[in-house]
Design a protein around this motif. Structure first.
Motif, PDB file in Angstrom:
ATOM      1  N   SER A   7      47.048  -6.896  -4.008  1.00  0.00           N
ATOM      2  CA  SER A   7      46.622  -5.692  -3.294  1.00  0.00           C
ATOM      3  C   SER A   7      47.306  -4.460  -3.882  1.00  0.00           C
ATOM      4  N   LEU A   8      46.626  -3.352  -3.771  1.00  0.00           N
ATOM      5  CA  LEU A   8      47.130  -2.084  -4.288  1.00  0.00           C
ATOM      6  C   LEU A   8      47.925  -1.388  -3.192  1.00  0.00           C
ATOM      7  N   ASP A   9      49.184  -1.101  -3.475  1.00  0.00           N
ATOM      8  CA  ASP A   9      50.053  -0.456  -2.494  1.00  0.00           C
ATOM      9  C   ASP A   9      49.949   1.057  -2.664  1.00  0.00           C
ATOM     10  N   LEU A  10      49.172   1.687  -1.792  1.00  0.00           N
ATOM     11  CA  LEU A  10      48.952   3.124  -1.902  1.00  0.00           C
ATOM     12  C   LEU A  10      50.131   3.945  -1.385  1.00  0.00           C
ATOM     13  N   SER A  11      51.100   3.289  -0.764  1.00  0.00           N
ATOM     14  CA  SER A  11      52.275   4.043  -0.334  1.00  0.00           C
ATOM     15  C   SER A  11      53.099   4.511  -1.530  1.00  0.00           C
ATOM     16  N   LEU A  12      52.815   3.988  -2.709  1.00  0.00           N
ATOM     17  CA  LEU A  12      53.494   4.441  -3.920  1.00  0.00           C
ATOM     18  C   LEU A  12      53.052   5.844  -4.336  1.00  0.00           C
ATOM     19  N   LEU A  13      52.021   6.382  -3.698  1.00  0.00           N
ATOM     20  CA  LEU A  13      51.561   7.738  -4.005  1.00  0.00           C
ATOM     21  C   LEU A  13      52.384   8.821  -3.317  1.00  0.00           C
ATOM     22  N   VAL A  14      53.213   8.444  -2.371  1.00  0.00           N
ATOM     23  CA  VAL A  14      53.925   9.442  -1.575  1.00  0.00           C
ATOM     24  C   VAL A  14      54.927  10.217  -2.427  1.00  0.00           C
ATOM     25  N   TRP A  15      55.793   9.540  -3.148  1.00  0.00           N
ATOM     26  CA  TRP A  15      56.827  10.237  -3.915  1.00  0.00           C
ATOM     27  C   TRP A  15      56.280  11.019  -5.100  1.00  0.00           C
ATOM     28  N   PRO A  16      55.354  10.467  -5.896  1.00  0.00           N
ATOM     29  CA  PRO A  16      54.765  11.320  -6.937  1.00  0.00           C
ATOM     30  C   PRO A  16      54.021  12.522  -6.358  1.00  0.00           C
ATOM     31  N   GLY A  17      53.352  12.325  -5.227  1.00  0.00           N
ATOM     32  CA  GLY A  17      52.669  13.436  -4.562  1.00  0.00           C
ATOM     33  C   GLY A  17      53.643  14.497  -4.101  1.00  0.00           C
ATOM     34  N   ALA A  18      54.796  14.067  -3.587  1.00  0.00           N
ATOM     35  CA  ALA A  18      55.812  15.023  -3.160  1.00  0.00           C
ATOM     36  C   ALA A  18      56.357  15.799  -4.356  1.00  0.00           C
ATOM     37  N   LEU A  19      56.538  15.128  -5.471  1.00  0.00           N
ATOM     38  CA  LEU A  19      57.024  15.801  -6.671  1.00  0.00           C
ATOM     39  C   LEU A  19      56.013  16.827  -7.179  1.00  0.00           C
ATOM     40  N   ILE A  20      54.746  16.458  -7.186  1.00  0.00           N
ATOM     41  CA  ILE A  20      53.700  17.376  -7.639  1.00  0.00           C
ATOM     42  C   ILE A  20      53.597  18.579  -6.693  1.00  0.00           C
ATOM     43  N   ALA A  21      53.672  18.324  -5.389  1.00  0.00           N
ATOM     44  CA  ALA A  21      53.633  19.419  -4.420  1.00  0.00           C
ATOM     45  C   ALA A  21      54.837  20.339  -4.595  1.00  0.00           C
ATOM     46  N   LEU A  22      56.008  19.769  -4.854  1.00  0.00           N
ATOM     47  CA  LEU A  22      57.199  20.580  -5.070  1.00  0.00           C
ATOM     48  C   LEU A  22      57.079  21.427  -6.335  1.00  0.00           C
ATOM     49  N   LEU A  23      56.507  20.860  -7.389  1.00  0.00           N
ATOM     50  CA  LEU A  23      56.283  21.634  -8.613  1.00  0.00           C
ATOM     51  C   LEU A  23      55.332  22.797  -8.362  1.00  0.00           C
ATOM     52  N   LEU A  72      47.761  13.747  -2.323  1.00  0.00           N
ATOM     53  CA  LEU A  72      48.284  12.446  -2.721  1.00  0.00           C
ATOM     54  C   LEU A  72      49.258  11.902  -1.675  1.00  0.00           C
ATOM     55  N   MET A  73      50.096  12.785  -1.136  1.00  0.00           N
ATOM     56  CA  MET A  73      51.034  12.344  -0.102  1.00  0.00           C
ATOM     57  C   MET A  73      50.304  11.859   1.142  1.00  0.00           C
ATOM     58  N   VAL A  74      49.305  12.592   1.564  1.00  0.00           N
ATOM     59  CA  VAL A  74      48.554  12.203   2.762  1.00  0.00           C
ATOM     60  C   VAL A  74      47.824  10.887   2.532  1.00  0.00           C
ATOM     61  N   MET A  75      47.221  10.730   1.361  1.00  0.00           N
ATOM     62  CA  MET A  75      46.542   9.454   1.066  1.00  0.00           C
ATOM     63  C   MET A  75      47.521   8.294   1.080  1.00  0.00           C
ATOM     64  N   GLY A  76      48.689   8.518   0.487  1.00  0.00           N
ATOM     65  CA  GLY A  76      49.693   7.446   0.474  1.00  0.00           C
ATOM     66  C   GLY A  76      50.182   7.093   1.864  1.00  0.00           C
ATOM     67  N   LEU A  77      50.355   8.104   2.713  1.00  0.00           N
ATOM     68  CA  LEU A  77      50.839   7.843   4.065  1.00  0.00           C
ATOM     69  C   LEU A  77      49.778   7.198   4.947  1.00  0.00           C
ATOM     70  N   LEU A  78      48.545   7.659   4.826  1.00  0.00           N
ATOM     71  CA  LEU A  78      47.499   7.129   5.703  1.00  0.00           C
ATOM     72  C   LEU A  78      46.977   5.771   5.251  1.00  0.00           C
ATOM     73  N   LEU A  79      46.861   5.568   3.956  1.00  0.00           N
ATOM     74  CA  LEU A  79      46.265   4.338   3.453  1.00  0.00           C
ATOM     75  C   LEU A  79      47.287   3.305   2.982  1.00  0.00           C
ATOM     76  N   GLY A  80      48.549   3.697   2.950  1.00  0.00           N
ATOM     77  CA  GLY A  80      49.586   2.802   2.410  1.00  0.00           C
ATOM     78  C   GLY A  80      50.178   1.881   3.403  1.00  0.00           C
TER      79      GLY A  80
END
Length: 80
Positions: A7-23, A72-80
């Motif tokens: 299975s694909l763990d979409l919670s792995l999108l949270v930290w890269p999404g946070a980094l992109i949002a911070l940038l 990306l963060m929202v997708m990771g949180l909701l679908l992860g």
């Protein structure tokens, strides 16, 4: 026995999404700093308009990057 695909763990999108949002937020703040610096430099009206137009484009790009990171963060949180 039946084999299933891992299975694909979409919670792995949270930290890269946070980094992109911070940038994106850092880029927005850099745009604000550039405009304040130009404002205090005493540029002529034409130069200030040209600088503001350039910074407006950069600001919209930074806002888009920030929105992508947030999505990306929202997708990771909701679908992860």
């Amino acid at each position: 026995m039946e084999q299933t695909a891992p299975s694909l763990d979409l919670s792995l999108l949270v930290w890269p999404g946070a980094l992109i949002a911070l940038l994106g937020i850092i880029a927005i703040l850099a745009c604000v700093r550039s405009v304040m610096k130009a404002r205090n430099a005493g540029l002529s009206n034409e130069e200030m308009v040209a600088h503001m137009q350039k910074m407006g484009a950069w600001n919209m790009a930074a806002l888009g990057v920030s929105a992508i990171g947030l999505a990306l963060m929202v997708m990771g949180l909701l679908l992860g």
